[in-house]
Design a protein around this motif. Structure first.
Motif, PDB file in Angstrom:
ATOM      1  N   ALA A 114       0.543  -1.340  -7.222  1.00 18.46           N
ATOM      2  CA  ALA A 114       0.105  -0.292  -6.288  1.00 18.46           C
ATOM      3  C   ALA A 114       0.206   1.089  -6.944  1.00 18.46           C
ATOM      4  CB  ALA A 114       0.943  -0.347  -5.013  1.00 18.46           C
ATOM      5  N   GLN A 150       0.849  -1.197   0.000  1.00 21.51           N
ATOM      6  CA  GLN A 150       0.000   0.000   0.000  1.00 21.51           C
ATOM      7  C   GLN A 150       0.878   1.238   0.000  1.00 21.51           C
ATOM      8  OE1 GLN A 150      -2.803  -0.869   3.312  1.00 21.51           O
ATOM      9  NE2 GLN A 150      -4.321  -1.037   1.663  1.00 21.51           N
ATOM     10  N   THR A 152      -3.168   0.225  -3.787  1.00 27.19           N
ATOM     11  CA  THR A 152      -2.919  -1.132  -3.312  1.00 27.19           C
ATOM     12  C   THR A 152      -2.477  -2.020  -4.474  1.00 27.19           C
ATOM     13  OG1 THR A 152      -4.593  -0.903  -1.603  1.00 27.19           O
ATOM     14  CG2 THR A 152      -3.940  -3.147  -2.166  1.00 27.19           C
ATOM     15  N   GLY A 153      -1.421  -2.758  -4.266  1.00 24.77           N
ATOM     16  CA  GLY A 153      -0.932  -3.673  -5.293  1.00 24.77           C
ATOM     17  C   GLY A 153      -0.650  -5.040  -4.701  1.00 24.77           C
TER      18      GLY A 153
END
Lengths: 409, 409
Positions: free
Chosen positions: B114, B35, B45-46
């Motif tokens: 993200a 994040q 977010t990723g």
């Protein structure tokens, strides 16, 4: 019985310029060091090589594998190590992180190498001697040949070893003569032209008949100038290898590679990205008769199989600290034997372990005793550093695989 | 400005049998969650996907990359993200641990994803809309096309986008219609024959016209029986795909693959080791007209380039949580566009992110809107889970890339 292990993150900063290449300007030679302790008082040490950042990740992954060897008896373990290697490398959750490449495979290399070291120490022999004395079936029991079925079955591997066993005694003279070395440290990327000149003369005075220069400069003229500079000092009887460390794109490698042929390089090493098998096939065709050398960034036997099948490489530079340790190194050496391609290891271990493995390759597999890379920068840190005299590796006679650091005794 | 990041290791045990395949008997669907917090109040977010063990290693590596994005403005960053991606993926010490594969590349995927999520959230649009509205030059600025020079230059990539731009409006109807899905969860490896029957009927009742069965059993008879069982229930109008998850050796894949052709599979997926490009080339020739699908374990654009060059695959299953995130996913989709090979992503993200990416591929690149894998097991954990109705993914309209977990809000 292995009752305890420890894993250490060991890093050695280098003198200015040392170890530099077109891609790695500021490497810190580093190791994930695995030690397996046996309740008979023996300790096996295994290494994986890194360039600094992230060694801790390899250490963490090595703990995962080492944990699974607790309570194993080393002789029992090595009697079927191929199966263990297969299980470890295919651990069903951890496997997702590779498979068989990157951090997890580097970690497996360190653990595997510690097993072979412990085995040799317990038997009280240098690793090269342990390997050449093993009956072919027992040696092949230490290998995981899965996914090689189309090229190298268990039966075929045993046959290759048996075929060369009969003439093994004729190659034992290498033990006394020593294995030839080549000098990688004359021409690191950031060394000045003057440094290179001095280093080349010194290398030749020290008996080396093969030298390596780092290329891959933003301006091809620098590469060409320096390559000819080394050739001028070396003369025509000394082999000169050029190493681009993956820096070139394929079009660049074709363009610059052809220009460099005028100084008659013995090989051109890592011309482009190590995953680009098809590019290497094109380069091999277009730069012939000069051959391509590759392998220091090739992760496993399956990839090497493809590199051999597609006739990309004249020299295979497998590193037992990159692939899954001694076990997978031997599998790949068997594949190379089948294809008649010389194995000239990259020495992430500074030659400590590979001096044993090239002796095995020559004596047991009848691989040509071409030469082994020599990099001197960490000599003061090893308990029993390689001894290179008159350009030749003196055969190690101590038990084990020569991978102990003084710092860790 | 990105002023803070956090990385979390999130693991979700599954119900018995769910997610099982020939190689992974007991997966725990897990994520390294990155994040990135922006001082305007947005959070990107990723995700990177793993199967349990070792997620912590990916998290640790992600911290290394995320740290380097602190103080970046997201718009400024994304205006030349391709350069940043190139720098991060070639960080000169960390690079040794790959390069461009394994733990470090999974970590880069999470960080990259993200960035794209933050970008879309800040612009207040779903990721698919951001991507299709970007001028081609700006989109290509987010890509690292290095080592693709022989197949896809920057100019060529822009040209491919421009060529398809003019007809883009004709494909916008997919937004309302939704993108077709296929059901992977009818035939996990450890499900019983009875479970499979029930699941198949349910899937067809729910509107799916394509189903997947896991194969790769120790006894080929089990695979053959179950494959015909699914075909019998599905009838001839429903597509049935078979997935061996790398379990077979090449000789096994040739032998069993040919036997399975009798039930007319739409594809055979991951027949053998994902590094064995040459084996896939042989399989593609020998199993034609049935096509090979592969990609969930292929790490980067260079490997996909080789797979395309050697005509190994009829379907490319690139996963943006395995390659270096959205950026490299788009590079690979461009390569596939050039070769005319459909992109059918593996959904390590359970389709959350890929539902955006396949819309982009269809609308902007004119890739066929074939179908997207659907796996329902984690729906209760996502803040805005994918909505699949009548076998079709409903287009997400929320800002961002739909990758928030409820647990992390």
């Amino acid at each position: 019985m292995i009752y305890k292990f420890n894993v250490r993150d060991v890093r050695f900063p280098l003198a200015a310029g040392a170890g530099s290449d077109a891609v790695h300007q500021n490497p810190v030679y580093s190791y994930a060091v695995v030690q397996l302790r046996d309740d008979n008082g023996f300790t096996g040490t295994g290494l994986a090589f890194t360039l600094g950042e992230g060694t801790n990740l390899v250490c963490k992954a090595a703990e995962f594998y080492a944990e699974k060897l607790l309570k194993c008896d080393i002789e029992e373990l090595m009697s079927h190590f191929g199966e263990t290697f297969n299980h470890l490398s295919n651990e069903q959750q951890f496997r997702w992180l590779g498979p068989h490449k990157g951090v997890v495979h580097l970690a497996l290399a360190a653990v595997t190498n510690a097993c072979y070291d412990l085995w040799a120490r317990k038997r009280g022999v240098p690793l090269w001697k342990l390997l050449i004395d093993l009956p072919p079936e027992q040696l092949v029991n230490t290998l995981d040949l899965s996914y090689l079925e189309d090229e190298l079955t268990r039966e075929h591997a045993i046959q290759l070893l048996n075929e060369n066993k009969t003439s093994q005694h004729t190659r034992m003279s290498i033990i006394k003569a020593g294995y030839p070395g080549y000098d990688t440290s004359v021409g690191w990327f950031n060394y000045s032209d003057d440094d290179i000149k001095v280093n080349c003369r010194k290398a030749i005075d020290n008996g080396f008949s093969a030298l390596k220069l780092k290329v891959g400069s933003p301006e091809p003229e620098r590469d060409i100038r320096r390559a000819h500079l080394v050739r001028d000092i070396a003369g025509n009887d000394v082999k000169v290898m050029l190493d681009a460390n993956q820096q070139w794109t394929l079009p660049q490698a074709l363009f610059i590679g052809k220009k460099l042929l005028s100084m008659n390089p013995y090989w051109i090493e890592e011309p482009t990205h190590p995953d680009d098998i098809f590019a290497h096939q094109l380069l091999a065709k277009n730069l012939a008769p000069c051959k391509i050398a590759l392998g220091e960034h090739v992760s496993n036997r399956i990839l090497f199989k493809n590199y051999l099948q597609l006739e990309t490489a004249g020299f295979i530079q497998v590193d037992a600290l990159r692939v899954g340790g001694v076990s997978e190194f031997i599998s790949i050496s068997l594949l190379c034997r089948k294809y008649g391609i010389p194995v000239v290891p990259h020495v992430g271990d500074m030659g400590q372990l590979h001096q044993h493995l090239v002796l095995f390759n020559h004596i047991s597999l009848n691989h040509e005793a071409l030469f082994l890379e020599h990099i001197p920068h960490l000599k003061s840190h090893f308990e029993q550093p390689v001894v290179v005299q008159d350009g030749v590796y003196k055969t190690p006679m101590e038990a084990g695989s020569s991978c102990n650091f003084k710092e860790m005794l």
